[in-house]
Design a protein around this motif. Sequence first.
Motif, PDB file in Angstrom:
ATOM      1  N   ALA A  32      -4.885  26.638   7.914  1.00  0.00           N
ATOM      2  CA  ALA A  32      -5.436  26.634   9.271  1.00  0.00           C
ATOM      3  C   ALA A  32      -4.576  27.455  10.216  1.00  0.00           C
ATOM      4  O   ALA A  32      -5.086  28.176  11.082  1.00  0.00           O
ATOM      5  N   GLY A  33      -3.265  27.362  10.051  1.00  0.00           N
ATOM      6  CA  GLY A  33      -2.363  28.096  10.927  1.00  0.00           C
ATOM      7  C   GLY A  33      -2.433  29.596  10.748  1.00  0.00           C
ATOM      8  O   GLY A  33      -2.058  30.353  11.656  1.00  0.00           O
ATOM      9  N   SER A  34      -2.907  30.052   9.600  1.00  0.00           N
ATOM     10  CA  SER A  34      -3.000  31.493   9.332  1.00  0.00           C
ATOM     11  C   SER A  34      -4.279  32.110   9.898  1.00  0.00           C
ATOM     12  O   SER A  34      -4.453  33.331   9.830  1.00  0.00           O
ATOM     13  N   LEU A  35      -5.157  31.266  10.446  1.00  0.00           N
ATOM     14  CA  LEU A  35      -6.466  31.746  10.899  1.00  0.00           C
ATOM     15  C   LEU A  35      -6.556  31.747  12.418  1.00  0.00           C
ATOM     16  O   LEU A  35      -5.953  30.909  13.086  1.00  0.00           O
ATOM     17  N   ASP A  36      -7.330  32.679  12.932  1.00  0.00           N
ATOM     18  CA  ASP A  36      -7.566  32.744  14.377  1.00  0.00           C
ATOM     19  C   ASP A  36      -8.768  31.854  14.700  1.00  0.00           C
ATOM     20  O   ASP A  36      -9.891  32.319  14.877  1.00  0.00           O
ATOM     21  N   VAL A  37      -8.513  30.538  14.723  1.00  0.00           N
ATOM     22  CA  VAL A  37      -9.577  29.565  14.986  1.00  0.00           C
ATOM     23  C   VAL A  37      -9.116  28.598  16.063  1.00  0.00           C
ATOM     24  O   VAL A  37      -7.920  28.432  16.307  1.00  0.00           O
ATOM     25  N   GLN A  38     -10.084  27.951  16.676  1.00  0.00           N
ATOM     26  CA  GLN A  38      -9.779  27.021  17.761  1.00  0.00           C
ATOM     27  C   GLN A  38      -9.698  25.570  17.305  1.00  0.00           C
ATOM     28  O   GLN A  38      -9.171  24.718  18.016  1.00  0.00           O
ATOM     29  N   ALA A  39     -10.250  25.278  16.136  1.00  0.00           N
ATOM     30  CA  ALA A  39     -10.213  23.910  15.630  1.00  0.00           C
ATOM     31  C   ALA A  39     -10.488  23.925  14.132  1.00  0.00           C
ATOM     32  O   ALA A  39     -10.974  24.918  13.574  1.00  0.00           O
ATOM     33  N   VAL A  40     -10.164  22.812  13.496  1.00  0.00           N
ATOM     34  CA  VAL A  40     -10.479  22.601  12.078  1.00  0.00           C
ATOM     35  C   VAL A  40     -11.466  21.438  12.007  1.00  0.00           C
ATOM     36  O   VAL A  40     -11.253  20.393  12.634  1.00  0.00           O
ATOM     37  N   ILE A  41     -12.535  21.627  11.244  1.00  0.00           N
ATOM     38  CA  ILE A  41     -13.593  20.627  11.153  1.00  0.00           C
ATOM     39  C   ILE A  41     -13.726  20.162   9.706  1.00  0.00           C
ATOM     40  O   ILE A  41     -13.710  20.976   8.771  1.00  0.00           O
ATOM     41  N   CYS A  42     -13.837  18.857   9.534  1.00  0.00           N
ATOM     42  CA  CYS A  42     -14.114  18.279   8.221  1.00  0.00           C
ATOM     43  C   CYS A  42     -15.270  17.294   8.363  1.00  0.00           C
ATOM     44  O   CYS A  42     -15.905  17.220   9.413  1.00  0.00           O
ATOM     45  N   THR A  43     -15.547  16.544   7.335  1.00  0.00           N
ATOM     46  CA  THR A  43     -16.580  15.512   7.403  1.00  0.00           C
ATOM     47  C   THR A  43     -15.935  14.172   7.744  1.00  0.00           C
ATOM     48  O   THR A  43     -14.719  13.993   7.620  1.00  0.00           O
ATOM     49  N   HIS A  44     -16.763  13.242   8.166  1.00  0.00           N
ATOM     50  CA  HIS A  44     -16.277  11.884   8.434  1.00  0.00           C
ATOM     51  C   HIS A  44     -15.652  11.296   7.175  1.00  0.00           C
ATOM     52  O   HIS A  44     -14.633  10.594   7.234  1.00  0.00           O
ATOM     53  N   LYS A  45     -16.250  11.588   6.044  1.00  0.00           N
ATOM     54  CA  LYS A  45     -15.762  11.099   4.756  1.00  0.00           C
ATOM     55  C   LYS A  45     -14.343  11.597   4.469  1.00  0.00           C
ATOM     56  O   LYS A  45     -13.526  10.882   3.881  1.00  0.00           O
ATOM     57  N   ASP A  46     -14.031  12.828   4.892  1.00  0.00           N
ATOM     58  CA  ASP A  46     -12.681  13.367   4.720  1.00  0.00           C
ATOM     59  C   ASP A  46     -11.722  12.777   5.741  1.00  0.00           C
ATOM     60  O   ASP A  46     -10.574  12.453   5.428  1.00  0.00           O
ATOM     61  N   LEU A  47     -12.192  12.638   6.976  1.00  0.00           N
ATOM     62  CA  LEU A  47     -11.317  12.178   8.055  1.00  0.00           C
ATOM     63  C   LEU A  47     -10.794  10.777   7.805  1.00  0.00           C
ATOM     64  O   LEU A  47      -9.632  10.485   8.105  1.00  0.00           O
ATOM     65  N   VAL A  48     -11.631   9.884   7.252  1.00  0.00           N
ATOM     66  CA  VAL A  48     -11.179   8.509   7.050  1.00  0.00           C
ATOM     67  C   VAL A  48     -10.083   8.432   6.003  1.00  0.00           C
ATOM     68  O   VAL A  48      -9.325   7.450   5.969  1.00  0.00           O
ATOM     69  N   LYS A  49      -9.962   9.453   5.158  1.00  0.00           N
ATOM     70  CA  LYS A  49      -8.859   9.478   4.192  1.00  0.00           C
ATOM     71  C   LYS A  49      -7.618  10.140   4.767  1.00  0.00           C
ATOM     72  O   LYS A  49      -6.493   9.722   4.486  1.00  0.00           O
ATOM     73  N   LEU A  50      -7.801  11.161   5.580  1.00  0.00           N
ATOM     74  CA  LEU A  50      -6.657  11.890   6.133  1.00  0.00           C
ATOM     75  C   LEU A  50      -6.004  11.150   7.293  1.00  0.00           C
ATOM     76  O   LEU A  50      -4.776  11.124   7.413  1.00  0.00           O
ATOM     77  N   ARG A  51      -6.824  10.597   8.199  1.00  0.00           N
ATOM     78  CA  ARG A  51      -6.320   9.870   9.374  1.00  0.00           C
ATOM     79  C   ARG A  51      -5.299  10.696  10.151  1.00  0.00           C
ATOM     80  O   ARG A  51      -4.234  10.216  10.536  1.00  0.00           O
ATOM     81  N   LEU A  52      -5.641  11.950  10.397  1.00  0.00           N
ATOM     82  CA  LEU A  52      -4.769  12.855  11.143  1.00  0.00           C
ATOM     83  C   LEU A  52      -5.520  13.406  12.349  1.00  0.00           C
ATOM     84  O   LEU A  52      -6.730  13.637  12.278  1.00  0.00           O
TER      85      LEU A  52
END
Length: 352
Positions: free
Chosen positions: A295-315
């Motif tokens: 993510a840090g290597s890309l010129d983007v404003q945000a990183v998007i995942c699914t709810h299913k991924d977020l509940v595991k990462l909790r970041l």
Amino acid sequence: MRASDFYDLVSGRRRGPAAALSRGLLRAAETPYALVMHARNWAYDRRYLAVEHVDVPVISVGNLTLGGTGKTPLVAWIARWLRAHGVRVALVSRGYGATADGLNDEALELQDRLPDVPHLQNPDRVAAARLAIEEFDCQAVVLDDGFQHRRLARDLDIVLLDACEPLGFDHVFPRGTLREAIRGLRRAHVVVLSRADMADAAQRTAIRQRVERYAPHADWVEVMHAARRLLNSAGRELPLTMLAGTSVAAFCGLGNPAGFRHSLEQCGARVKSFREFPDHHPYHRSDVQELARWAGSLDVQAVICTHKDLVKLRLEHLGDRQLWALDIDVEFLAGRDALESQLAALLPIGEQ
């Protein structure tokens, strides 16, 4: 092999001698698996294998194919519908890929979506259903991913087909993505075409006509996956308008990554880079570090995942990039009345 690479191979989109040889080998491996599934279904159909009943209605929501069909949002919708009609409901699932705390990613996501609905995970789903009745006094059980689980009797069998590839490339795994032969659809009471907006009217009609050959009496429902909001692990929410024209990086651990990417693009996001992980992927520290570098290597404003991924990462962040999940619900395009009628028939007397 990434899910998209596997789909390219078994669909025939990947050409050449090596791909043809691979498909031939997969076809040889398909035969014993298909025979085992046929024998198992034959034994249940003729009651050589016991089917066990519980004291409340059981609603099964499952798939004919491997990979993601968008089942979790529909399970959540059904549970909410039952709760809105005064029914105490519990969810029961096998718990594939459960972590040390006893919950897998789908259970964690459903826990976020349905905090007032108990969810029991146990490979013995009959025992889990009986425990739900005894411990939670539930009046209905929703069996998540239950179509191939024949031991627990069900009063309503709902099967989802993904409009992107509804019938598993006409082959049972590993040559295709069918969990069992297409004729298994004859057990279905309701067939739901998910991501129906990704197919045109002629394609949807062709799918329906083919399904009707195997399940002529099943109700037909079409739904799309409608993005509702962005959310993060701290409980903050943002409107979807924030995605319009925004450059994002996206990743997911799903059986059908194409559906997630389609949802992002429908919201107007500019997806600069997209990464796939296997379905039910358990994110480790090394994964988080690699995602942060990516993510840090890309010129983007945000990183998007699914709810299913977020509940595991909790970041809340990956490196210096904010991490958001796209929250998805089902939106009915056709057949909602039919599904609600089937559910209403199972309501306790006095709730109908």
